[in-house]
Design a protein around this motif. Sequence first.
Motif, PDB file in Angstrom:
ATOM      1  N   GLU A   1       0.812  -1.222   0.000  1.00 21.05           N
ATOM      2  CA  GLU A   1       0.000   0.000   0.000  1.00 21.05           C
ATOM      3  C   GLU A   1       0.842   1.268   0.000  1.00 21.05           C
ATOM      4  OE1 GLU A   1      -2.893  -0.394   3.136  1.00 21.05           O
ATOM      5  OE2 GLU A   1      -3.859  -2.088   2.131  1.00 21.05           O
ATOM      6  N   PHE A   2       2.055   1.179  -0.563  1.00 21.45           N
ATOM      7  CA  PHE A   2       2.884   2.363  -0.754  1.00 21.45           C
ATOM      8  C   PHE A   2       2.412   3.157  -1.966  1.00 21.45           C
ATOM      9  CE2 PHE A   2       6.653  -0.080   1.209  1.00 21.45           C
ATOM     10  CZ  PHE A   2       6.253   0.267   2.484  1.00 21.45           C
ATOM     11  N   ILE A   3       1.736   2.465  -2.902  1.00 16.24           N
ATOM     12  CA  ILE A   3       1.170   3.124  -4.073  1.00 16.24           C
ATOM     13  C   ILE A   3      -0.254   2.668  -4.288  1.00 16.24           C
ATOM     14  CG2 ILE A   3       3.404   3.372  -5.255  1.00 16.24           C
ATOM     15  CD1 ILE A   3       2.460   1.039  -7.125  1.00 16.24           C
ATOM     16  N   THR A   4      -0.985   3.477  -5.032  1.00 11.95           N
ATOM     17  CA  THR A   4      -2.307   3.105  -5.537  1.00 11.95           C
ATOM     18  C   THR A   4      -2.268   3.333  -7.041  1.00 11.95           C
ATOM     19  OG1 THR A   4      -3.167   5.337  -5.189  1.00 11.95           O
ATOM     20  CG2 THR A   4      -3.497   3.758  -3.399  1.00 11.95           C
ATOM     21  N   TRP A   5      -3.309   2.913  -7.704  1.00 12.98           N
ATOM     22  CA  TRP A   5      -3.397   3.105  -9.144  1.00 12.98           C
ATOM     23  C   TRP A   5      -4.432   4.170  -9.443  1.00 12.98           C
ATOM     24  CZ3 TRP A   5       0.539   1.027 -11.453  1.00 12.98           C
ATOM     25  CH2 TRP A   5       1.123  -0.117 -10.909  1.00 12.98           C
ATOM     26  N   ARG A   6      -4.042   5.154 -10.244  1.00 12.17           N
ATOM     27  CA  ARG A   6      -4.945   6.243 -10.604  1.00 12.17           C
ATOM     28  C   ARG A   6      -5.980   5.727 -11.590  1.00 12.17           C
ATOM     29  NH1 ARG A   6      -2.742  11.228 -13.697  1.00 12.17           N
ATOM     30  NH2 ARG A   6      -4.048  10.555 -15.400  1.00 12.17           N
ATOM     31  N   LYS A   7      -7.199   6.110 -11.357  1.00 16.27           N
ATOM     32  CA  LYS A   7      -8.296   5.750 -12.246  1.00 16.27           C
ATOM     33  C   LYS A   7      -8.403   6.816 -13.329  1.00 16.27           C
ATOM     34  CE  LYS A   7     -10.012   2.459  -9.512  1.00 16.27           C
ATOM     35  NZ  LYS A   7      -9.017   1.481  -9.306  1.00 16.27           N
ATOM     36  N   GLU A   8      -8.581   6.370 -14.539  1.00 14.61           N
ATOM     37  CA  GLU A   8      -8.719   7.303 -15.673  1.00 14.61           C
ATOM     38  C   GLU A   8     -10.150   7.734 -15.815  1.00 14.61           C
ATOM     39  OE1 GLU A   8      -6.360   8.774 -17.817  1.00 14.61           O
ATOM     40  OE2 GLU A   8      -5.105   8.051 -16.221  1.00 14.61           O
TER      41      GLU A   8
END
Length: 114
Positions: A107-114
């Motif tokens: 959980e150091f990163i998340t994925w951006r939703k387009e």
Amino acid sequence: MKENKENYLDRIPCRTSRFRWSQDEEGFVTIHIEHRGFFDRVAQNLFDRPRVSHVDLDAFGSVLWLNMDGKKTVGELADVIENHFGEKAHPLYERLIVFMQMLARQEFITWRKE
């Protein structure tokens, strides 16, 4: 069953604001994980566990982390890594994808939703 045809290289990683991080004078990144929950406090008191853990990224991870701006895709980040490390980065895509999966799992990163 719906098939997901998303290309992993088109995904956009974003650093989460949940963790603090720092960069040393040599450019290496350290992610600081503060343990604040009830069980964390119990472990700190009973087992002398640290209140803050530190995850030191290597050169590859540090360059990647510093270039994750929430705008670059995984493919663009691969280009950054290849330009910075050249042949030393290979096998580039395999390393990059495994590393990104590890960052997401922690959980150091998340994925951006387009």
